[in-house]
Structure formats: structure tokens, C-alpha cells
Motif scaffolding. Structure first.
Motif, PDB file in Angstrom:
ATOM      1  N   ARG A 152     -62.162  15.614 -32.837  1.00 24.53           N
ATOM      2  CA  ARG A 152     -63.235  16.500 -32.669  1.00 24.53           C
ATOM      3  C   ARG A 152     -62.841  17.887 -33.373  1.00 24.53           C
ATOM      4  O   ARG A 152     -63.577  18.481 -33.996  1.00 24.53           O
ATOM      5  CB  ARG A 152     -63.370  16.635 -31.217  1.00 24.53           C
ATOM      6  CG  ARG A 152     -64.458  18.060 -30.853  1.00 24.53           C
ATOM      7  CD  ARG A 152     -65.821  17.821 -31.705  1.00 24.53           C
ATOM      8  NE  ARG A 152     -66.587  16.729 -31.532  1.00 24.53           N
ATOM      9  CZ  ARG A 152     -67.250  15.985 -32.059  1.00 24.53           C
ATOM     10  NH1 ARG A 152     -67.353  16.097 -33.401  1.00 24.53           N
ATOM     11  NH2 ARG A 152     -67.973  14.699 -31.644  1.00 24.53           N
TER      12      ARG A 152
ATOM     13  N   ARG B 103     -63.248  26.338 -35.443  1.00 22.65           N
ATOM     14  CA  ARG B 103     -63.851  26.740 -34.300  1.00 22.65           C
ATOM     15  C   ARG B 103     -62.487  26.453 -33.206  1.00 22.65           C
ATOM     16  O   ARG B 103     -62.210  25.107 -33.302  1.00 22.65           O
ATOM     17  CB  ARG B 103     -64.999  25.881 -34.360  1.00 22.65           C
ATOM     18  CG  ARG B 103     -65.583  25.996 -32.739  1.00 22.65           C
ATOM     19  CD  ARG B 103     -66.929  25.286 -32.854  1.00 22.65           C
ATOM     20  NE  ARG B 103     -67.503  25.322 -31.202  1.00 22.65           N
ATOM     21  CZ  ARG B 103     -67.603  24.262 -30.413  1.00 22.65           C
ATOM     22  NH1 ARG B 103     -67.240  23.131 -30.844  1.00 22.65           N
ATOM     23  NH2 ARG B 103     -68.076  24.634 -29.229  1.00 22.65           N
TER      24      ARG B 103
ATOM     25  N   PHE C  43     -62.072  25.020 -29.673  1.00 21.26           N
ATOM     26  CA  PHE C  43     -62.731  24.122 -28.589  1.00 21.26           C
ATOM     27  C   PHE C  43     -62.081  24.608 -27.220  1.00 21.26           C
ATOM     28  O   PHE C  43     -60.703  24.388 -27.327  1.00 21.26           O
ATOM     29  CB  PHE C  43     -62.770  22.806 -28.986  1.00 21.26           C
ATOM     30  CG  PHE C  43     -63.356  22.306 -30.291  1.00 21.26           C
ATOM     31  CD1 PHE C  43     -64.595  21.722 -30.083  1.00 21.26           C
ATOM     32  CD2 PHE C  43     -62.886  22.414 -31.432  1.00 21.26           C
ATOM     33  CE1 PHE C  43     -65.552  21.279 -31.122  1.00 21.26           C
ATOM     34  CE2 PHE C  43     -63.786  22.150 -32.595  1.00 21.26           C
ATOM     35  CZ  PHE C  43     -64.780  21.479 -32.458  1.00 21.26           C
ATOM     36  N   SER C  44     -62.946  24.439 -26.237  1.00 16.97           N
ATOM     37  CA  SER C  44     -62.236  24.763 -24.773  1.00 16.97           C
ATOM     38  C   SER C  44     -62.078  23.122 -24.416  1.00 16.97           C
ATOM     39  O   SER C  44     -62.744  22.219 -24.848  1.00 16.97           O
ATOM     40  CB  SER C  44     -63.455  25.210 -23.959  1.00 16.97           C
ATOM     41  OG  SER C  44     -64.416  24.353 -23.424  1.00 16.97           O
ATOM     42  N   THR C  45     -60.742  23.108 -23.653  1.00 16.35           N
ATOM     43  CA  THR C  45     -60.490  21.936 -23.220  1.00 16.35           C
ATOM     44  C   THR C  45     -61.519  21.409 -22.298  1.00 16.35           C
ATOM     45  O   THR C  45     -61.692  19.896 -22.490  1.00 16.35           O
ATOM     46  CB  THR C  45     -59.171  21.955 -22.061  1.00 16.35           C
ATOM     47  OG1 THR C  45     -58.167  22.572 -23.103  1.00 16.35           O
ATOM     48  CG2 THR C  45     -58.718  20.696 -21.681  1.00 16.35           C
ATOM     49  N   ALA C  46     -62.340  21.972 -21.528  1.00 14.36           N
ATOM     50  CA  ALA C  46     -63.432  21.606 -20.594  1.00 14.36           C
ATOM     51  C   ALA C  46     -64.503  21.074 -21.635  1.00 14.36           C
ATOM     52  O   ALA C  46     -65.058  19.890 -21.384  1.00 14.36           O
ATOM     53  CB  ALA C  46     -63.751  22.698 -19.956  1.00 14.36           C
ATOM     54  N   GLU C  47     -64.840  21.585 -22.624  1.00 10.95           N
ATOM     55  CA  GLU C  47     -65.718  20.814 -23.666  1.00 10.95           C
ATOM     56  C   GLU C  47     -65.683  19.665 -24.055  1.00 10.95           C
ATOM     57  O   GLU C  47     -66.290  18.642 -24.259  1.00 10.95           O
ATOM     58  CB  GLU C  47     -66.045  22.032 -24.902  1.00 10.95           C
ATOM     59  CG  GLU C  47     -66.809  21.654 -25.859  1.00 10.95           C
ATOM     60  CD  GLU C  47     -67.099  22.560 -27.064  1.00 10.95           C
ATOM     61  OE1 GLU C  47     -67.969  22.357 -27.913  1.00 10.95           O
ATOM     62  OE2 GLU C  47     -66.285  23.453 -26.984  1.00 10.95           O
ATOM     63  N   ILE C  48     -64.333  19.540 -24.384  1.00 13.15           N
ATOM     64  CA  ILE C  48     -63.716  18.220 -25.098  1.00 13.15           C
ATOM     65  C   ILE C  48     -63.630  17.079 -24.066  1.00 13.15           C
ATOM     66  O   ILE C  48     -64.234  16.004 -24.165  1.00 13.15           O
ATOM     67  CB  ILE C  48     -62.241  18.319 -25.620  1.00 13.15           C
ATOM     68  CG1 ILE C  48     -62.579  19.327 -27.004  1.00 13.15           C
ATOM     69  CG2 ILE C  48     -61.702  17.079 -26.198  1.00 13.15           C
ATOM     70  CD1 ILE C  48     -61.253  19.755 -27.730  1.00 13.15           C
TER      71      ILE C  48
ATOM     72  N   ASP D 172     -65.441  17.214 -21.338  1.00 15.97           N
ATOM     73  CA  ASP D 172     -66.648  16.498 -21.006  1.00 15.97           C
ATOM     74  C   ASP D 172     -67.328  15.719 -22.205  1.00 15.97           C
ATOM     75  O   ASP D 172     -68.046  14.799 -21.692  1.00 15.97           O
ATOM     76  CB  ASP D 172     -67.560  17.642 -20.662  1.00 15.97           C
ATOM     77  CG  ASP D 172     -67.294  18.485 -19.490  1.00 15.97           C
ATOM     78  OD1 ASP D 172     -66.625  18.067 -18.650  1.00 15.97           O
ATOM     79  OD2 ASP D 172     -67.672  19.880 -19.438  1.00 15.97           O
ATOM     80  N   GLU D 173     -67.186  16.073 -23.295  1.00 18.44           N
ATOM     81  CA  GLU D 173     -67.684  15.140 -24.284  1.00 18.44           C
ATOM     82  C   GLU D 173     -66.978  13.679 -24.241  1.00 18.44           C
ATOM     83  O   GLU D 173     -68.019  12.787 -24.554  1.00 18.44           O
ATOM     84  CB  GLU D 173     -67.337  15.918 -25.511  1.00 18.44           C
ATOM     85  CG  GLU D 173     -67.752  14.946 -26.863  1.00 18.44           C
ATOM     86  CD  GLU D 173     -67.317  15.559 -28.236  1.00 18.44           C
ATOM     87  OE1 GLU D 173     -67.894  14.714 -29.184  1.00 18.44           O
ATOM     88  OE2 GLU D 173     -67.057  16.522 -28.275  1.00 18.44           O
TER      89      GLU D 173
ATOM     90  N   ARG E 225     -59.852  16.946 -17.438  1.00 20.47           N
ATOM     91  CA  ARG E 225     -59.404  17.926 -17.915  1.00 20.47           C
ATOM     92  C   ARG E 225     -58.012  18.399 -17.701  1.00 20.47           C
ATOM     93  O   ARG E 225     -57.330  18.946 -18.763  1.00 20.47           O
ATOM     94  CB  ARG E 225     -60.381  19.367 -17.173  1.00 20.47           C
ATOM     95  CG  ARG E 225     -61.693  19.231 -17.989  1.00 20.47           C
ATOM     96  CD  ARG E 225     -62.614  20.393 -16.957  1.00 20.47           C
ATOM     97  NE  ARG E 225     -63.818  20.225 -17.400  1.00 20.47           N
ATOM     98  CZ  ARG E 225     -64.817  21.121 -16.745  1.00 20.47           C
ATOM     99  NH1 ARG E 225     -64.429  21.961 -16.469  1.00 20.47           N
ATOM    100  NH2 ARG E 225     -66.086  20.841 -17.155  1.00 20.47           N
TER     101      ARG E 225
ATOM    102  N   GLY F 106     -59.589  28.882 -26.805  1.00 16.00           N
ATOM    103  CA  GLY F 106     -59.663  27.377 -26.840  1.00 16.00           C
ATOM    104  C   GLY F 106     -58.403  26.884 -27.614  1.00 16.00           C
ATOM    105  O   GLY F 106     -57.687  27.476 -28.084  1.00 16.00           O
TER     106      GLY F 106
END
Length: 139
Positions: free
Chosen positions: A16, A23, A25-30, A32-33, A38, A63
């Protein structure tokens, strides 16, 4: 050969990040994807950061992002790092004991197979497996 979830999640996160290397990326974003923990992903990102594959920033806009171009990150190196504490079989572990070791004909073949697996991964980079940019980033 079966890779641990640690390696699986680490490779997904890196794939990703390689899709948009500028960019953070937050750990939460990855997490969740990909539907992963987390907390587990945080540990993976920390290991990748300690070894120079990922750079992290705290705070707003922070991130994780690739620390160097995806084309310079070998898949074999990533798998070796992420699997470093996981022996393929017990007798490969530093303290692994085996009652058939003196006469075992399997260990050498498994070692050769593991070496061939990693050699194949050494032929590819993270750039080769980067995910396509998310649709929202393309519009």
C-alpha cells in the motif's frame, strides 16, 4: 512454505505504501483497509522502521511511508527480516533439537528449498508488487 501473519501484514502494508510513496499512511488506515489488528501492525511498522525500510512521523499528518524507493527494496530482504525469528522447521532454530539429526536426510533438502524460495524473492522488488493507487487518490 507458509509465511507468518507478521510477514503477510507487513508485505500488505508495504504494498500500500508503495502505491503512493510520497504519502504518509496511518497504521489505523492500513489496518482498517486490510482488516488486521492495529496493535499487530504497529509492531510490524516498528520493525520495518528500525531496519530502514519505513520512515515514521508522529502527530498530525504523521504516519509511515517508505524510507527509500520501492525499486530499491528487495522482497527477499523483507521476508528475511519479517520472518527472522521464525525457523522453517524446529531443527533450523538456534536452539532447535532433533533426535534424528545425526542421520536426517530432510534438513538439507528443506534448507535448499528455503534458499530457492528466498532466491526467487530476491529477483523482485517492492515496486514489482505495489498495489494500484486507491480510486479516491486517482480522482
Amino acid at each position: 512454505m507458509r509465511l507468518t501473519s507478521f510477514t503477510d501484514y507487513g508485505l500488505r502494508a508495504l504494498m500500500r505504501m508503495a502505491s503512493d510513496p510520497d504519502r504518509a499512511f496511518s497504521t489505523a488506515e492500513i489496518a482498517d483497509e486490510f482488516g488486521v489488528s492495529r496493535n499487530h501492525l504497529n509492531k510490524i511498522i516498528q520493525r520495518l522502521a528500525r531496519h530502514g525500510f519505513v520512515a515514521t512521523r508522529r502527530g498530525a499528518g504523521g504516519g509511515a511511508m517508505l524510507a527509500r524507493p520501492a525499486s530499491e527494496i528487495g522482497l527477499g530482504d523483507l521476508v528475511r527480516l519479517l520472518e527472522q525469528d521464525q525457523a522453517l522447521v524446529e531443527c533450523f532454530a538456534p536452539d532447535g533439537a532433533c533426535t534424528v539429526s545425526p542421520v536426517c536426510r530432510l534438513k538439507g533438502r528443506l534448507f535448499a528449498a528455503e534458499s530457492a524460495f528466498l532466491a526467487e524473492l530476491d529477483r523482485s522488488t517492492l515496486a514489482d508488487i505495489a498495489l494500484p493507487a486507491p480510486v479516491s487518490a486517482m480522482t
